[in-house]
Scaffold this motif. Structure first.
Motif, PDB file in Angstrom:
ATOM      1  N   VAL A   1      -6.562  -2.732  -3.747  1.00 26.60           N
ATOM      2  CA  VAL A   1      -6.421  -1.374  -3.213  1.00 26.60           C
ATOM      3  C   VAL A   1      -7.135  -1.300  -1.869  1.00 26.60           C
ATOM      4  CG1 VAL A   1      -6.797   1.096  -3.578  1.00 26.60           C
ATOM      5  CG2 VAL A   1      -6.337  -0.403  -5.537  1.00 26.60           C
TER       6      VAL A   1
ATOM      7  N   VAL B   1       0.848   4.187  -0.824  1.00 28.74           N
ATOM      8  CA  VAL B   1       0.440   5.431  -1.494  1.00 28.74           C
ATOM      9  C   VAL B   1       0.164   6.458  -0.403  1.00 28.74           C
ATOM     10  CG1 VAL B   1      -1.166   6.508  -3.115  1.00 28.74           C
ATOM     11  CG2 VAL B   1      -0.591   4.071  -3.354  1.00 28.74           C
TER      12      VAL B   1
ATOM     13  N   GLN C   1      -4.869  -6.550  -8.870  1.00 24.86           N
ATOM     14  CA  GLN C   1      -4.714  -5.246  -8.231  1.00 24.86           C
ATOM     15  C   GLN C   1      -5.593  -5.193  -6.991  1.00 24.86           C
ATOM     16  OE1 GLN C   1      -3.905  -1.806 -11.463  1.00 24.86           O
ATOM     17  NE2 GLN C   1      -6.019  -2.464 -11.369  1.00 24.86           N
TER      18      GLN C   1
ATOM     19  N   PHE D   1      -0.942   1.893 -10.762  1.00 27.12           N
ATOM     20  CA  PHE D   1      -2.319   1.389 -10.841  1.00 27.12           C
ATOM     21  C   PHE D   1      -2.913   1.713 -12.215  1.00 27.12           C
ATOM     22  CE2 PHE D   1      -6.865   2.316 -10.576  1.00 27.12           C
ATOM     23  CZ  PHE D   1      -7.360   1.166  -9.986  1.00 27.12           C
TER      24      PHE D   1
ATOM     25  N   GLN E   1       2.831  -1.673  -2.601  1.00 24.35           N
ATOM     26  CA  GLN E   1       3.019  -0.294  -3.020  1.00 24.35           C
ATOM     27  C   GLN E   1       2.250   0.655  -2.101  1.00 24.35           C
ATOM     28  OE1 GLN E   1       5.014   1.101  -5.678  1.00 24.35           O
ATOM     29  NE2 GLN E   1       4.564   2.722  -4.202  1.00 24.35           N
TER      30      GLN E   1
ATOM     31  N   TYR F   1      -1.929  -2.146  -3.102  1.00 23.64           N
ATOM     32  CA  TYR F   1      -1.760  -0.709  -2.925  1.00 23.64           C
ATOM     33  C   TYR F   1      -2.437  -0.297  -1.619  1.00 23.64           C
ATOM     34  CZ  TYR F   1      -0.787  -0.719  -7.978  1.00 23.64           C
ATOM     35  OH  TYR F   1      -0.276  -0.963  -9.226  1.00 23.64           O
TER      36      TYR F   1
ATOM     37  N   THR G   1      -0.410  -7.078  -6.869  1.00 25.12           N
ATOM     38  CA  THR G   1       0.102  -5.851  -6.254  1.00 25.12           C
ATOM     39  C   THR G   1      -0.921  -5.333  -5.251  1.00 25.12           C
ATOM     40  OG1 THR G   1       1.318  -5.225  -8.259  1.00 25.12           O
ATOM     41  CG2 THR G   1       0.898  -3.494  -6.646  1.00 25.12           C
TER      42      THR G   1
ATOM     43  N   LEU H   1      -2.556   7.199  -6.961  1.00 27.55           N
ATOM     44  CA  LEU H   1      -2.617   5.763  -7.219  1.00 27.55           C
ATOM     45  C   LEU H   1      -2.104   5.449  -8.629  1.00 27.55           C
ATOM     46  CD1 LEU H   1      -3.590   3.180  -5.766  1.00 27.55           C
ATOM     47  CD2 LEU H   1      -5.873   3.616  -6.696  1.00 27.55           C
TER      48      LEU H   1
END
Length: 370
Positions: free
Chosen positions: A175, A226, A173, A243, A224, A197, A195, A238
């Motif tokens: 972010v 947001v 993940q 997430f 992805q 974000y 992924t 998120l």
């Protein structure tokens, strides 16, 4: 309002003239709020330099504020750009914080031309071109601009390496708060299952997606977006798109902190910690606020302004706050901080001249949560 050469500004008789950051700190407001009050006619600066930077007499400013019968309007909910800072104006790629994102894209596009490029962002030039004819950053040049390009190359390479190392260790993940025109989801060789974000305002994400789609770009990860301002409930947004805070996360906070108030910055780190399972990692670009205040009134800063049209003194918030490393340690992170100059030397790009002055302003913090 008089306009003086920058070198002449500093004292008028016995009155000290200071920049927007110091003036704002003296009266207890955000520098961007003071800039907006001046723009809207609520207060008046003593003068403006040839380069466009405001200079204030603090005693006179206090009198002006006291004379206002109604409290000057604070920044409204639609005035805050991505990142939650109190810089005025909605997101616009050729103004304010939007312009800084475009400037970084232009620097990355310039770096990509080098045979020994530290980072190659093949999408960066497309962002610059999409903003024209309103902005022709592709034409900027000069020693200060070259220094900035080098600084951004080192920053980009360091954070690219950090975030890819995190995925090698098993984190899937990623972010990126206030992602701006960053295109890492499309240009980095992500392992399968990752992924990315990207949190930002709808206008930012829409502009970026339009340019990337027009170029036929395809993300190298599960991507992805947001669409949420960091002032709002971005953790819920998120979670809504998949997430999970029970798995480790790698966070990338790049080119964001200088635009945040101390309160918003503290809230950002608190929320990131709440969402970070043990084993999470974060890469952050930090700014030496004391050095930044000094640098913004140098010849190099005026050269940067002339090359890009961006007045950092009007949008950086240099009010003092606890160092990011100290805050993160209090939240249970193990931290390491290295200046960009040190990182550049390791990469064969030891900064000299204007680049050395710029490199001293910033550092990359690498933190892990045990």
């Amino acid at each position: 309002m008089r306009t003086w050469d920058s070198e002449q500004v500093g004292m008028e008789g016995d009155r000290q003239l200071v920049g927007t950051g110091k003036a704002a700190a003296a009266v207890g407001v955000n520098p961007a709020t003071l800039w907006r009050w001046e723009r809207d006619g609520h207060v008046a600066a003593e003068t403006r330099t040839v380069g466009g930077q405001l200079r204030w007499n603090i005693d006179d400013l206090r009198r002006q504020i006291e004379a206002i019968t109604d409290t000057p309007p604070t920044t409204g909910p639609n005035d805050v750009p991505a990142g939650g800072s109190e810089v005025v104006g909605g997101w616009d790629v050729t103004h304010g914080v939007g312009l800084t994102a475009l400037i970084v894209a232009a620097a990355r596009a310039e770096e990509a031309k080098r045979p020994d490029a530290l980072a190659v962002d093949r999408f960066a030039a497309g962002f610059v071109q999409a903003a024209e004819p309103a902005m022709a950053l592709a034409a900027v040049d000069g020693p200060v601009w070259s220094a900035f390009v080098g600084m951004m190359a080192v920053r980009t390479r360091a954070l690219d390496t950090l975030i890819l190392d995190a995925t090698t260790a098993g984190i899937d993940q990623i972010v990126v708060p206030a992602a701006g025109l960053d295109a890492r989801a499309y240009r980095l060789p992500w392992p399968s299952g990752v992924t990315v974000y990207e949190i930002d305002q709808p206008g930012v994400l829409a502009f970026k997606q339009r340019v990337l789609s027009d170029s036929g770009a395809v993300p190298h990860s599960r991507y992805q977006p947001v669409a949420c301002d960091l002032r709002h409930d971005w953790p819920s947004a998120l979670h809504t798109v998949g997430f999970t805070s029970t798995a480790p996360t790698a966070w990338l906070v790049e080119g964001l902190l200088p635009y945040l108030s101390p309160e918003v910055e503290a809230d950002l780190f608190a929320r990131i910690t709440e969402l970070s399972a043990p084993g999470s990692r974060i890469g952050i670009e930090t700014l030496d606020l004391v050095a930044a205040d000094e640098w913004m009134h140098t010849t190099a800063a005026r050269g940067f302004e002339a090359a890009t049209g961006c007045v950092l003194a009007e949008i950086w918030d240099t009010r003092r706050r606890a160092a990011a490393t100290d805050v993160l340690r209090e939240h249970g992170w193990q931290t390491r901080s290295r200046e960009l100059g040190e990182l550049g030397a390791e990469l064969g790009r030891a900064p000299t001249g204007p680049a050395a002055d710029m490199a001293r302003l910033a550092a990359i913090v690498d933190a892990q949560r045990s």
